[in-house]
Design a protein around this motif. Structure first.
Motif, mmCIF file in Angstrom:
data_model
loop_
_atom_site.group_PDB
_atom_site.id
_atom_site.type_symbol
_atom_site.label_atom_id
_atom_site.label_comp_id
_atom_site.label_asym_id
_atom_site.label_seq_id
_atom_site.Cartn_x
_atom_site.Cartn_y
_atom_site.Cartn_z
ATOM 1 N N LYS A 156 6.962 -8.414 2.377
ATOM 2 C CA LYS A 156 8.109 -8.230 1.487
ATOM 3 C C LYS A 156 7.829 -8.781 0.096
ATOM 4 C CE LYS A 156 11.865 -8.027 4.826
ATOM 5 N NZ LYS A 156 13.127 -8.650 5.266
ATOM 6 N N THR A 157 7.097 -9.888 0.022
ATOM 7 C CA THR A 157 6.742 -10.456 -1.284
ATOM 8 C C THR A 157 5.847 -9.495 -2.060
ATOM 9 O OG1 THR A 157 6.924 -12.692 -0.406
ATOM 10 C CG2 THR A 157 5.668 -12.426 -2.439
ATOM 11 N N LYS A 197 5.659 -6.287 -1.632
ATOM 12 C CA LYS A 197 6.475 -5.117 -1.971
ATOM 13 C C LYS A 197 7.328 -5.399 -3.207
ATOM 14 C CE LYS A 197 9.958 -2.094 0.042
ATOM 15 N NZ LYS A 197 10.821 -1.857 1.194
ATOM 16 N N ARG A 198 7.938 -6.590 -3.281
ATOM 17 C CA ARG A 198 8.754 -6.949 -4.446
ATOM 18 C C ARG A 198 7.909 -6.992 -5.723
ATOM 19 N NH1 ARG A 198 10.333 -11.493 -1.850
ATOM 20 N NH2 ARG A 198 11.606 -10.818 -0.136
ATOM 21 N N GLN A 199 6.694 -7.506 -5.606
ATOM 22 C CA GLN A 199 5.818 -7.587 -6.779
ATOM 23 C C GLN A 199 5.458 -6.202 -7.298
ATOM 24 O OE1 GLN A 199 2.509 -9.781 -5.212
ATOM 25 N NE2 GLN A 199 3.421 -11.774 -5.664
ATOM 26 N N MET A 200 5.375 -5.234 -6.402
ATOM 27 C CA MET A 200 4.928 -3.896 -6.788
ATOM 28 C C MET A 200 6.083 -2.925 -7.034
ATOM 29 S SD MET A 200 1.728 -3.398 -4.223
ATOM 30 C CE MET A 200 1.443 -1.775 -4.874
ATOM 31 N N TYR A 201 7.307 -3.365 -6.932
ATOM 32 C CA TYR A 201 8.456 -2.473 -6.997
ATOM 33 C C TYR A 201 8.393 -1.559 -8.219
ATOM 34 C CZ TYR A 201 13.212 -0.747 -7.194
ATOM 35 O OH TYR A 201 14.312 0.064 -7.245
ATOM 36 N N GLY A 202 8.424 -0.240 -7.976
ATOM 37 C CA GLY A 202 8.462 0.749 -9.046
ATOM 38 C C GLY A 202 7.160 0.949 -9.782
ATOM 39 N N ARG A 203 6.088 0.312 -9.341
ATOM 40 C CA ARG A 203 4.829 0.377 -10.093
ATOM 41 C C ARG A 203 3.735 1.170 -9.390
ATOM 42 N NH1 ARG A 203 6.542 -4.896 -10.789
ATOM 43 N NH2 ARG A 203 7.003 -5.437 -12.931
ATOM 44 N N SER A 251 2.320 3.538 -5.622
ATOM 45 C CA SER A 251 2.637 4.379 -4.472
ATOM 46 C C SER A 251 2.504 3.596 -3.166
ATOM 47 C CB SER A 251 1.673 5.564 -4.437
ATOM 48 O OG SER A 251 0.355 5.080 -4.208
ATOM 49 N N PHE A 252 2.917 4.238 -2.090
ATOM 50 C CA PHE A 252 2.820 3.622 -0.776
ATOM 51 C C PHE A 252 1.361 3.341 -0.409
ATOM 52 C CE2 PHE A 252 2.282 3.909 3.826
ATOM 53 C CZ PHE A 252 3.094 2.862 4.216
ATOM 54 N N LEU A 273 0.346 0.084 -1.939
ATOM 55 C CA LEU A 273 1.015 -0.995 -1.215
ATOM 56 C C LEU A 273 0.298 -1.257 0.113
ATOM 57 C CD1 LEU A 273 3.347 -2.985 -0.698
ATOM 58 C CD2 LEU A 273 4.639 -1.062 0.243
#
Length: 125
Positions: free
Chosen positions: A102-103, A105-111, A113-114, A117
């Motif tokens: 989750k950390t 994912k939060r760091q990469m939010y909107g930046r 692709s899957f 990630l």
């Protein structure tokens, strides 16, 4: 000072031990809180769920309002806390991995692709 309180006394060097002792002599409330922290750490590390009720009673008998809020939460979830202190199995490893993912994912939010990630999750330890 927080590190000194949270570190096992055997792992502190002589200078840190002396400094902590000097501070605790000047502040009885801090000395009491330190004793309660040490008692809870011992319960956690050695898995002594049988001592939980006595520890909670000792904290509530002392004048430590912040710790009273903590013990109130422990009493609310008493069964779960007691199980965590007595059962041999824990979901801690799984929860740690979920938190790590989750950390990331939060760091990469909107930046990204899957796929990116996924690569970061697999390569980050």
């Amino acid at each position: 000072m927080t590190r000194w309180i949270l570190t096992h006394p055997d792992r502190l060097d002589a200078d840190d031990t002396a400094a902590l002792k000097k501070i605790l002599e000047r502040s009885p409330p801090l000395a009491a809180a330190t004793a309660h922290v040490a008692g809870s750490a011992e319960m956690l590390v050695e898995r002594h769920g049988d001592r939980l009720d006595a520890w909670i009673s000792a904290v509530e008998a002392d004048d430590q309002p912040d710790l009273h809020r903590f013990t109130h939460g422990l009493r609310r979830d008493h069964a779960a806390v007691l199980a965590g202190l007595t059962q041999p199995h824990s979901s801690g490893v799984i929860e740690g991995n979920v938190n790590r993912i989750k950390t990331i994912k939060r760091q990469m939010y909107g930046r990204a692709s899957f796929d990116l990630l996924r690569k970061r999750v697999l390569l980050t330890r």
